[in-house]
Design an enzyme around this catalytic site. Structure first.
Site, mmCIF file in Angstrom:
data_model
loop_
_atom_site.group_PDB
_atom_site.id
_atom_site.type_symbol
_atom_site.label_atom_id
_atom_site.label_comp_id
_atom_site.label_asym_id
_atom_site.label_seq_id
_atom_site.Cartn_x
_atom_site.Cartn_y
_atom_site.Cartn_z
ATOM 1 N N ARG A 104 0.674 -1.398 -0.147
ATOM 2 C CA ARG A 104 0.499 0.329 -0.252
ATOM 3 C C ARG A 104 1.101 1.346 0.271
ATOM 4 N NH1 ARG A 104 -4.201 0.555 4.066
ATOM 5 N NH2 ARG A 104 -3.211 1.403 6.269
ATOM 6 N N THR A 108 -1.277 7.851 -0.629
ATOM 7 C CA THR A 108 -2.439 7.867 -1.752
ATOM 8 C C THR A 108 -2.966 6.255 -1.056
ATOM 9 O OG1 THR A 108 -1.243 5.804 -3.292
ATOM 10 C CG2 THR A 108 -1.273 8.332 -3.475
ATOM 11 N N ASP A 203 4.394 -6.245 9.885
ATOM 12 C CA ASP A 203 5.804 -4.846 10.519
ATOM 13 C C ASP A 203 5.747 -6.132 11.858
ATOM 14 O OD1 ASP A 203 6.934 -3.864 9.289
ATOM 15 O OD2 ASP A 203 5.436 -1.818 10.016
HETATM 16 O O1 LIG Z 1 -6.472 -2.896 2.433
HETATM 17 P P1 LIG Z 1 -6.022 -2.034 2.507
HETATM 18 O O2 LIG Z 1 -5.983 -0.758 2.815
HETATM 19 O O3 LIG Z 1 -5.205 -2.039 1.393
HETATM 20 O O4 LIG Z 1 -4.834 -2.425 3.113
HETATM 21 C C1 LIG Z 1 -4.438 -3.665 3.821
HETATM 22 C C2 LIG Z 1 -3.186 -4.545 3.749
HETATM 23 O O5 LIG Z 1 -2.062 -3.349 3.981
HETATM 24 C C3 LIG Z 1 -1.231 -4.201 4.457
HETATM 25 O O6 LIG Z 1 -0.116 -5.103 3.870
HETATM 26 P P2 LIG Z 1 0.953 -3.724 3.183
HETATM 27 O O7 LIG Z 1 0.712 -2.470 2.214
HETATM 28 O O8 LIG Z 1 1.512 -2.644 4.828
HETATM 29 O O9 LIG Z 1 2.431 -4.333 2.939
HETATM 30 P P3 LIG Z 1 3.247 -5.500 3.975
HETATM 31 O O10 LIG Z 1 1.986 -6.904 4.099
HETATM 32 O O11 LIG Z 1 4.243 -5.705 3.081
HETATM 33 O O12 LIG Z 1 3.358 -5.069 4.738
HETATM 34 C C4 LIG Z 1 -1.884 -5.481 5.071
HETATM 35 O O13 LIG Z 1 -1.346 -6.616 4.802
HETATM 36 C C5 LIG Z 1 -3.171 -5.741 3.689
HETATM 37 O O14 LIG Z 1 -2.466 -6.232 2.222
HETATM 38 O O1 LIG Z 2 -4.309 -1.518 10.173
HETATM 39 C C1 LIG Z 2 -3.842 -2.273 9.563
HETATM 40 C C2 LIG Z 2 -4.000 -1.710 8.052
HETATM 41 C C3 LIG Z 2 -3.619 -1.447 6.937
HETATM 42 N N1 LIG Z 2 -2.458 -2.308 6.992
HETATM 43 C C4 LIG Z 2 -2.234 -3.216 8.263
HETATM 44 O O2 LIG Z 2 -1.215 -4.015 8.559
HETATM 45 N N2 LIG Z 2 -2.533 -2.354 9.148
HETATM 46 MG MG LIG Z 3 2.330 -3.890 6.598
#
Ligand SMILES: O=P(O)(O)OC[C@H]1O[C@H](OP(=O)(O)OP(=O)(O)O)[C@H](O)[C@@H]1O
Ligand SMILES: O=c1cc[nH]c(=O)[nH]1
Ligand SMILES: [Mg+2]
Length: 209
Positions: A104, A108, A203
């Protein structure tokens, strides 16, 4: 419109409390997510179709059952979805695994795809897309778009915690996809984090903060 299922099993709810806890460290967080994924896999497979068969026991022939539906595929959304994969594979060890890499954009909140690798027989499988968090819904929608573009026709989405905004966005974008969650939280905050949620799932799983 796809259905929304909340898994209210006491073991799932109990473990989720410790997953949410800010004082839970990486090792225990990872173990708990793995355990909850197994329990959720047990619940999500409850409606898989069976066919009758016969088996020879040490005593005599017996009528029994084996799975009869489409072959299964698990698609963790990288990174955090990886934390749920092994827990599901414990119960469905023959499932094939596809990977979709998305992050994400912190400004944005839009998902950016950086990787996709799926089983070659996509059209013949039923997929469970997994990610611990359904926040704005952007990542789940993009992952399912990507799967459909590559030929998938039967898809379900499973996560630990969802925000109402994400559930609505996903249901609107993919009304054919049923959504399975352990908890439906209150809302998103200004940074797109789920409230109360559990913080940043990736994380916390991988110790990157
Ligand atoms: O519904 P959304 O608003 O799209 O958010 C959810 C997403 O955000 C987090 O991933 P992140 O972008 O942090 O990537 P990561 O898993 O690599 O930490 C989570 O694991 C989802 O994939
Ligand atoms: O709360 C949240 C939203 C998006 N991604 C996460 O890991 N946690
Ligand atoms: Mg993440």
């Amino acid at each position: 419109m796809g259905k929304v299922h909340v898994f209210d099993h006491p073991l799932i709810q109990h473990k989720l409390t410790f997953i949410r806890d800010v004082n839970t460290g990486t090792k225990e967080f990872r173990e708990l997510v793995d355990e909850v994924a197994t329990l959720m896999a047990y619940e999500i497979t409850r409606d898989l179709p069976l066919r009758k068969t016969e088996v020879e026991t040490p005593v005599q022939m017996a009528e029994s059952y084996v799975l009869a539906g489409k072959k299964l595929g698990i698609v963790p959304i990288l990174r955090a979805g990886i934390g749920m994969m092994d827990g599901i594979l414990k119960l469905i060890p023959t499932a094939k695994v596809g990977h979709i890499g998305l992050y994400r954009d912190p400004e944005t909140l839009k998902p950016i795809e950086y990787y996709a690798k799926l089983p070659s027989d996509v059209g013949e499988r039923e997929f469970i897309v997994v990610d611990p968090m359904l926040a704005t819904g952007g990542s789940a929608i993009a992952a399912i778009d990507s799967l459909k573009t590559r030929g998938a026709t039967h898809i379900r989405f499973m996560c630990l915690i969802a925000a109402p905004e994400g559930v609505k966005a996903l249901a609107d974008a993919h009304p054919d996809v049923d959504i399975y969650i352990a908890a439906l939280d209150e809302k998103l905050n200004d940074h797109g984090y789920i409230v109360p949620g559990l913080g940043d799932a990736g994380d916390r799983l991988f110790g990157t903060k």
